[in-house]
Design a protein around this motif. Structure first.
Motif, PDB file in Angstrom:
ATOM      1  N   THR A   1      44.065  55.768  40.771  1.00 29.37           N
ATOM      2  CA  THR A   1      44.396  57.164  41.049  1.00 29.37           C
ATOM      3  C   THR A   1      43.146  58.016  41.191  1.00 29.37           C
ATOM      4  O   THR A   1      43.037  58.847  42.111  1.00 29.37           O
ATOM      5  N   VAL A   2      42.205  57.831  40.282  1.00 28.13           N
ATOM      6  CA  VAL A   2      40.966  58.614  40.325  1.00 28.13           C
ATOM      7  C   VAL A   2      40.204  58.336  41.613  1.00 28.13           C
ATOM      8  O   VAL A   2      39.700  59.255  42.270  1.00 28.13           O
ATOM      9  N   GLU A   3      40.147  57.079  42.010  1.00 28.23           N
ATOM     10  CA  GLU A   3      39.427  56.748  43.248  1.00 28.23           C
ATOM     11  C   GLU A   3      40.124  57.352  44.457  1.00 28.23           C
ATOM     12  O   GLU A   3      39.466  57.886  45.363  1.00 28.23           O
ATOM     13  N   ALA A   4      41.457  57.297  44.479  1.00 33.19           N
ATOM     14  CA  ALA A   4      42.197  57.844  45.614  1.00 33.19           C
ATOM     15  C   ALA A   4      42.068  59.361  45.690  1.00 33.19           C
ATOM     16  O   ALA A   4      41.973  59.933  46.776  1.00 33.19           O
ATOM     17  N   LYS A   5      42.034  60.011  44.537  1.00 30.74           N
ATOM     18  CA  LYS A   5      42.009  61.471  44.509  1.00 30.74           C
ATOM     19  C   LYS A   5      40.614  62.051  44.679  1.00 30.74           C
ATOM     20  O   LYS A   5      40.424  63.075  45.330  1.00 30.74           O
ATOM     21  N   HIS A   6      39.616  61.376  44.103  1.00 34.28           N
ATOM     22  CA  HIS A   6      38.265  61.935  44.078  1.00 34.28           C
ATOM     23  C   HIS A   6      37.247  61.122  44.885  1.00 34.28           C
ATOM     24  O   HIS A   6      36.108  61.552  45.044  1.00 34.28           O
ATOM     25  N   GLY A   7      37.671  59.955  45.366  1.00 36.78           N
ATOM     26  CA  GLY A   7      36.735  59.111  46.109  1.00 36.78           C
ATOM     27  C   GLY A   7      35.639  58.531  45.255  1.00 36.78           C
ATOM     28  O   GLY A   7      34.560  58.188  45.753  1.00 36.78           O
ATOM     29  N   VAL A   8      35.902  58.411  43.957  1.00 35.66           N
ATOM     30  CA  VAL A   8      34.901  57.916  43.004  1.00 35.66           C
ATOM     31  C   VAL A   8      35.490  56.738  42.240  1.00 35.66           C
ATOM     32  O   VAL A   8      36.629  56.807  41.758  1.00 35.66           O
ATOM     33  N   GLY A   9      34.725  55.676  42.128  1.00 34.45           N
ATOM     34  CA  GLY A   9      35.165  54.512  41.379  1.00 34.45           C
ATOM     35  C   GLY A   9      34.684  54.570  39.938  1.00 34.45           C
ATOM     36  O   GLY A   9      33.508  54.353  39.658  1.00 34.45           O
ATOM     37  N   ILE A  10      35.596  54.902  39.010  1.00 32.95           N
ATOM     38  CA  ILE A  10      35.229  54.868  37.595  1.00 32.95           C
ATOM     39  C   ILE A  10      35.317  53.429  37.104  1.00 32.95           C
ATOM     40  O   ILE A  10      35.842  52.551  37.784  1.00 32.95           O
ATOM     41  N   GLY A  11      34.821  53.175  35.901  1.00 32.50           N
ATOM     42  CA  GLY A  11      34.823  51.825  35.355  1.00 32.50           C
ATOM     43  C   GLY A  11      35.912  51.628  34.317  1.00 32.50           C
ATOM     44  O   GLY A  11      36.404  52.584  33.714  1.00 32.50           O
ATOM     45  N   PHE A  12      36.295  50.384  34.119  1.00 30.72           N
ATOM     46  CA  PHE A  12      37.268  50.020  33.089  1.00 30.72           C
ATOM     47  C   PHE A  12      36.894  48.641  32.561  1.00 30.72           C
ATOM     48  O   PHE A  12      36.898  47.663  33.302  1.00 30.72           O
ATOM     49  N   VAL A  13      36.566  48.559  31.283  1.00 31.70           N
ATOM     50  CA  VAL A  13      36.251  47.273  30.663  1.00 31.70           C
ATOM     51  C   VAL A  13      37.577  46.623  30.267  1.00 31.70           C
ATOM     52  O   VAL A  13      38.127  46.888  29.192  1.00 31.70           O
ATOM     53  N   ASP A  14      38.089  45.778  31.129  1.00 32.37           N
ATOM     54  CA  ASP A  14      39.398  45.141  30.943  1.00 32.37           C
ATOM     55  C   ASP A  14      39.184  43.788  30.271  1.00 32.37           C
ATOM     56  O   ASP A  14      39.004  42.762  30.934  1.00 32.37           O
ATOM     57  N   LEU A  15      39.211  43.789  28.949  1.00 29.06           N
ATOM     58  CA  LEU A  15      38.804  42.601  28.193  1.00 29.06           C
ATOM     59  C   LEU A  15      39.735  41.407  28.360  1.00 29.06           C
ATOM     60  O   LEU A  15      39.330  40.272  28.086  1.00 29.06           O
ATOM     61  N   VAL A  16      40.974  41.628  28.815  1.00 25.63           N
ATOM     62  CA  VAL A  16      41.877  40.489  28.971  1.00 25.63           C
ATOM     63  C   VAL A  16      41.620  39.731  30.269  1.00 25.63           C
ATOM     64  O   VAL A  16      42.181  38.647  30.464  1.00 25.63           O
ATOM     65  N   ARG A  17      40.808  40.279  31.140  1.00 23.63           N
ATOM     66  CA  ARG A  17      40.446  39.535  32.347  1.00 23.63           C
ATOM     67  C   ARG A  17      39.703  38.262  31.952  1.00 23.63           C
ATOM     68  O   ARG A  17      38.914  38.250  31.014  1.00 23.63           O
ATOM     69  N   ARG A  18      39.937  37.204  32.703  1.00 22.11           N
ATOM     70  CA  ARG A  18      39.442  35.887  32.319  1.00 22.11           C
ATOM     71  C   ARG A  18      37.939  35.851  32.098  1.00 22.11           C
ATOM     72  O   ARG A  18      37.446  35.234  31.162  1.00 22.11           O
ATOM     73  N   ARG A  19      37.184  36.557  32.941  1.00 28.10           N
ATOM     74  CA  ARG A  19      35.728  36.486  32.838  1.00 28.10           C
ATOM     75  C   ARG A  19      35.215  37.109  31.542  1.00 28.10           C
ATOM     76  O   ARG A  19      34.156  36.727  31.058  1.00 28.10           O
ATOM     77  N   HIS A  20      35.974  38.057  30.975  1.00 28.51           N
ATOM     78  CA  HIS A  20      35.596  38.634  29.688  1.00 28.51           C
ATOM     79  C   HIS A  20      36.184  37.825  28.531  1.00 28.51           C
ATOM     80  O   HIS A  20      35.490  37.517  27.558  1.00 28.51           O
ATOM     81  N   ALA A  21      37.462  37.504  28.623  1.00 29.35           N
ATOM     82  CA  ALA A  21      38.140  36.791  27.542  1.00 29.35           C
ATOM     83  C   ALA A  21      37.468  35.460  27.232  1.00 29.35           C
ATOM     84  O   ALA A  21      37.426  35.031  26.071  1.00 29.35           O
ATOM     85  N   ALA A  22      36.921  34.819  28.264  1.00 27.48           N
ATOM     86  CA  ALA A  22      36.265  33.516  28.062  1.00 27.48           C
ATOM     87  C   ALA A  22      35.072  33.609  27.122  1.00 27.48           C
ATOM     88  O   ALA A  22      34.661  32.603  26.541  1.00 27.48           O
ATOM     89  N   ARG A  23      34.532  34.798  26.950  1.00 25.71           N
ATOM     90  CA  ARG A  23      33.356  34.983  26.105  1.00 25.71           C
ATOM     91  C   ARG A  23      33.734  35.361  24.670  1.00 25.71           C
ATOM     92  O   ARG A  23      32.859  35.433  23.797  1.00 25.71           O
ATOM     93  N   LEU A  24      35.013  35.609  24.442  1.00 32.72           N
ATOM     94  CA  LEU A  24      35.465  36.053  23.126  1.00 32.72           C
ATOM     95  C   LEU A  24      36.031  34.888  22.320  1.00 32.72           C
ATOM     96  O   LEU A  24      35.937  33.737  22.729  1.00 32.72           O
ATOM     97  N   THR A  25      36.614  35.175  21.164  1.00 35.28           N
ATOM     98  CA  THR A  25      36.964  34.112  20.218  1.00 35.28           C
ATOM     99  C   THR A  25      38.191  33.317  20.665  1.00 35.28           C
ATOM    100  O   THR A  25      38.978  33.754  21.502  1.00 35.28           O
ATOM    101  N   ASP A  26      38.362  32.162  20.035  1.00 32.92           N
ATOM    102  CA  ASP A  26      39.529  31.325  20.322  1.00 32.92           C
ATOM    103  C   ASP A  26      40.820  32.081  20.038  1.00 32.92           C
ATOM    104  O   ASP A  26      41.784  31.971  20.802  1.00 32.92           O
ATOM    105  N   GLU A  27      40.845  32.824  18.941  1.00 34.58           N
ATOM    106  CA  GLU A  27      42.065  33.543  18.601  1.00 34.58           C
ATOM    107  C   GLU A  27      42.388  34.606  19.650  1.00 34.58           C
ATOM    108  O   GLU A  27      43.539  34.774  20.037  1.00 34.58           O
ATOM    109  N   PHE A  28      41.363  35.305  20.127  1.00 30.96           N
ATOM    110  CA  PHE A  28      41.589  36.306  21.172  1.00 30.96           C
ATOM    111  C   PHE A  28      42.221  35.650  22.390  1.00 30.96           C
ATOM    112  O   PHE A  28      43.206  36.152  22.941  1.00 30.96           O
ATOM    113  N   ARG A  29      41.677  34.541  22.816  1.00 28.49           N
ATOM    114  CA  ARG A  29      42.193  33.870  24.009  1.00 28.49           C
ATOM    115  C   ARG A  29      43.595  33.305  23.786  1.00 28.49           C
ATOM    116  O   ARG A  29      44.360  33.151  24.735  1.00 28.49           O
TER     117      ARG A  29
END
Length: 247
Positions: free
Chosen positions: A134-162
């Motif tokens: 929504t922010v990108e569509a309205k303002h033309g700006v790409g904000i960031g979001f650290v989405d920890l459940v994405r595979r590339r992040h989750a792979a770096r976290l603990t066994d229990e998290f995964r």
């Protein structure tokens, strides 16, 4: 100064033209039960802890200035229905609040905003991803979001998290022990039995029906401050990388 709201209006006005690029971190979470041993604010506490550690790590960076925005502690949380302490808000309420916050900053010449979230209820995550769109569509700006459940992040976290069994379990309880040990009832924590529930399956609708009769899963009895510090270090790595990508 690390906290955005500690600045004066004049200091904020000067940020956009400063030689160090300002990156504004917005901690997000939810107020909800985290077992009989951990605090209701576990999720925003972890988000804030990530932000504080990332700001400290980049304090001497000549090109980036990290500032932490006042956190948004309320989120979409229906899984905890039936337990005391949960304060849910609706999807549209959260979406409107976050898009308005980001929009206000963008309009002041501060477009580099990064959402830092540690509440993983699926409906909540859907809202955060939609905020970015929504922010990108309205303002033309790409904000960031650290989405920890994405595979590339989750792979770096603990066994229990995964495993998906990490609500108020070893993973989250360790992080709270590392940051605010005074908020964990360790007498209760050490007696809690393992509860193996995969909340990442996608078919769970609430804690009780999933088998989490005490609003936790995983193995909180095994949590330690030492593991929490190690996990915070990895989370900080992930956040610092996201900050640099945003810049």
């Amino acid at each position: 100064m690390t906290y955005f709201a500690d600045l004066s209006s004049r200091q904020v006005a000067a940020l956009a033209s400063h030689e160090r690029v300002p990156v504004l971190l917005l901690p997000v979470g939810a107020v909800e039960p985290h077992g009989p041993h951990a605090p209701l604010n576990t999720d925003p506490l972890i988000s804030r802890g990530m932000c504080e550690r990332a700001a400290a790590r980049l304090a001497g960076d000549p090109g980036i200035r990290v500032l932490i925005l006042p956190e948004v502690p309320y989120g979409v949380t229906r899984f905890a229905a039936g337990f005391a302490g949960g304060i849910p808000i609706g999807e549209e309420t959260l979406h409107a609040l976050l898009t308005d916050i980001c929009g206000a900053l963008i309009e002041q010449g501060l477009p580099r905003v990064l959402l830092v979230n540690n509440h993983f209820e699926p409906a909540h995550l859907v809202v955060l991803r939609r905020v970015v769109e929504t922010v990108e569509a309205k303002h033309g700006v790409g904000i960031g979001f650290v989405d920890l459940v994405r595979r590339r992040h989750a792979a770096r976290l603990t066994d229990e998290f995964r495993s998906g069994a990490c609500h108020a379990g070893r993973y989250e309880t360790s992080l709270v022990l590392a940051d605010r040990p005074d908020l964990v009832d360790v007498t209760i924590q050490r007696e809690l039995r393992p509860v193996h529930v995969d909340l990442a399956r996608g078919d769970a609708t609430d804690f009780v029906s999933a088998g989490m009769t005490d609003a936790y899963c995983g193995e909180p009895a095994l949590a330690t401050a030492e593991e929490g510090e190690e996990t915070f270090s990895v989370l900080t790595d992930i956040l610092v990388e996201a900050i640099r990508e945003l810049v």
